[in-house]
Design an enzyme around this catalytic site. Structure first.
Site, PDB file in Angstrom:
ATOM      1  N   HIS A 134     -12.888  52.148  29.044  1.00 20.89           N
ATOM      2  CA  HIS A 134     -11.768  51.602  29.826  1.00 20.89           C
ATOM      3  C   HIS A 134     -10.412  51.876  29.165  1.00 20.89           C
ATOM      4  CE1 HIS A 134     -14.753  48.498  31.690  1.00 20.89           C
ATOM      5  NE2 HIS A 134     -14.920  49.721  32.151  1.00 20.89           N
ATOM      6  N   HIS A 159     -20.406  48.042  28.363  1.00 15.91           N
ATOM      7  CA  HIS A 159     -19.825  48.733  27.201  1.00 15.91           C
ATOM      8  C   HIS A 159     -18.435  49.301  27.494  1.00 15.91           C
ATOM      9  CE1 HIS A 159     -23.765  48.133  25.508  1.00 15.91           C
ATOM     10  NE2 HIS A 159     -24.244  48.620  26.627  1.00 15.91           N
ATOM     11  N   CYS A 160     -17.672  48.593  28.312  1.00 12.91           N
ATOM     12  CA  CYS A 160     -16.327  49.058  28.691  1.00 12.91           C
ATOM     13  C   CYS A 160     -16.392  50.450  29.323  1.00 12.91           C
ATOM     14  CB  CYS A 160     -15.360  49.063  27.506  1.00 12.91           C
ATOM     15  SG  CYS A 160     -15.056  47.444  26.830  1.00 12.91           S
ATOM     16  N   ALA A 161     -17.473  50.722  30.029  1.00 16.53           N
ATOM     17  CA  ALA A 161     -17.619  52.019  30.708  1.00 16.53           C
ATOM     18  C   ALA A 161     -18.199  51.758  32.103  1.00 16.53           C
ATOM     19  CB  ALA A 161     -18.516  52.936  29.897  1.00 16.53           C
TER      20      ALA A 161
END
Ligand SMILES: Cc1ncc(COP(=O)(O)O)c(C=O)c1O
Length: 391
Positions: A111, A346-348
């Site tokens: 992100h 996972h910020c994805a």
């Protein structure tokens, strides 16, 4: 293991979350403490001896960190984090944005390398395009048709923070540059696991956070090519970066230091240099490659688990999920057994949306992990399956 106080004091604890942040070796903490005990002052300002010693410490650290990626210190600014550097770049790129201009990312971006561009896109009515990641192989998908005359920026990660895949981004960067786009590499996940020689990367900017390379928080190595930094305005404005200030105007110094307004985090820079130095002495790559292979082999052997594909080259990060259990339940079970892994997006989130996965478990290895730990991890998974899975 013996060089990590936290792990020394907790010999039964298994830390499998190094892609998020690494544990810190004693040598790094000692370098940090020594800086504060012996050389600490504000840099680039004071003419007293201690001020000069602190400036020397900062500039020596910058040179060591630049060497680590084959760059010159004149092209490396030390930012607070990869997130901060990407935000700074997105805001200050020397581009006269026109509505409809395009920014090309991959679907595997963290992100930190999506949201600054989204914000910019909303401001200037730009179009974000995403290179797909192949669901079967985990490799970077076809990008040729996504790169066009409107592409002004290509900003891509060198390795996935979810699957561990190392992407073949050099041809993309080269093609993008040839047609005049600015190229940015998020090296946060690759820096600890692969030698970087900036000359062969075809990039205008490359960034990684020191805390993922055995350093501390508060320092991100940010390479900026001369043709970029020389025409770019500072990310932030304030003390230490001006030639002249009048009541209404200011002019900037003509060096990479113009991106370091305010008092820099010299302690974190010193620690970052000690971290990469420690890594270079340890050379854990071959051992981590073997450990990763052992881990993947064990995971593949369990029918109730699905391992995410990670291409032909990878960091020692592996992600998997189960149709039988929630990722968060697996992580909680492991945590109960003193094993720290991550579960979630996972910020994805874009990658997980593309692949239609809700959440995955991620195991990411560091220099302190061992084959015994992988075996205990697998035994713990099996014990969970025996208890809850096989009815
Ligand atoms: C690929 C990638 N990019 C950027 C970041 C953000 O790094 P930081 O939190 O140090 O700013 C991370 C952190 O996990 C990452 O994995």
């Amino acid at each position: 293991m013996k060089e990590f106080a936290l792990l020394r004091q907790n010999p039964d604890f298994i830390y499998f979350d190094s892609a998020a942040t690494c544990q810190v070796p004693d040598a790094v903490l000692q370098a940090y403490t020594a800086y504060y005990q012996q050389h600490h002052a504000n840099v680039h300002r004071a003419s007293h001896q201690l001020g000069r010693a602190a400036t020397t410490a900062l500039e020596q650290a910058r040179t060591a960190l630049a060497d680590f990626i084959g760059a010159n210190a004149e092209n490396v600014t030390l930012q607070a984090s990869t997130t901060a550097a990407l935000n700074g770049l997105a805001q200050q790129l020397p581009i006269d944005w026109q509505a409809g201009d395009e920014i090309l990312l991959s679907a595997a971006e963290h992100h930190a390398n999506i949201l600054p561009w989204q914000r910019l896109a909303q401001l200037h009515d730009l179009k974000l395009r995403y290179i797909p990641i192949d669901r079967q192989t985990g490799e970077l998908g076809a990008w040729q048709h996504l790169l066009n005359a409107r592409t002004r920026v290509v900003s891509v990660t060198a390795a996935s923070n979810v699957t561990g895949a190392i992407f073949d981004i050099q041809p993309l960067l080269q093609a993008a540059r040839e047609q005049g786009a600015i190229t940015i590499v998020d090296a946060a996940q690759i820096a600890a696991h692969s030698d970087i020689n900036i000359a062969s990367w075809h990039c205008d900017a490359l960034i990684f956070s020191a805390h993922k390379v055995y350093g501390l928080n508060g320092c991100a190595v940010t390479y900026l090519a001369p043709q970029l930094w020389s025409v770019m305005a500072p990310f932030q404005v304030g003390g230490g970066i001006v030639q002249q200030v009048t009541e209404t105007t200011a002019t900037w110094i003509d060096s990479i230091h113009k991106f370091e307004a305010g008092s820099p985090n010299t302690g974190a820079a010193v620690a970052a240099a000690a971290g990469v130095n420690w890594l270079q002495q340890q050379q854990p790559h071959a051992r981590l490659t073997q450990l990763r292979a052992l881990l993947v082999q064990h995971l593949h052997a369990r029918e109730w688990l699905s391992v995410l594909p990670s291409g032909t080259a990878h960091t020692p990060t592996v992600a998997f999920y189960s149709d039988n259990f929630q990722a968060y339940d697996i992580a909680a079970w492991l945590d109960q057994h003193n094993i720290a892994v991550r579960a979630g997006h996972h910020c994805a989130q874009v990658l997980l949306q593309h692949w239609q996965l809700p959440a995955v478990v991620r195991v990411s290895l560091g220099a302190y992990n061992t084959a015994d730990q992988i075996n205990r991890f697998i035994e713990t998974l099996d014990a969970g399956w025996a208890l809850f899975g096989s009815d």
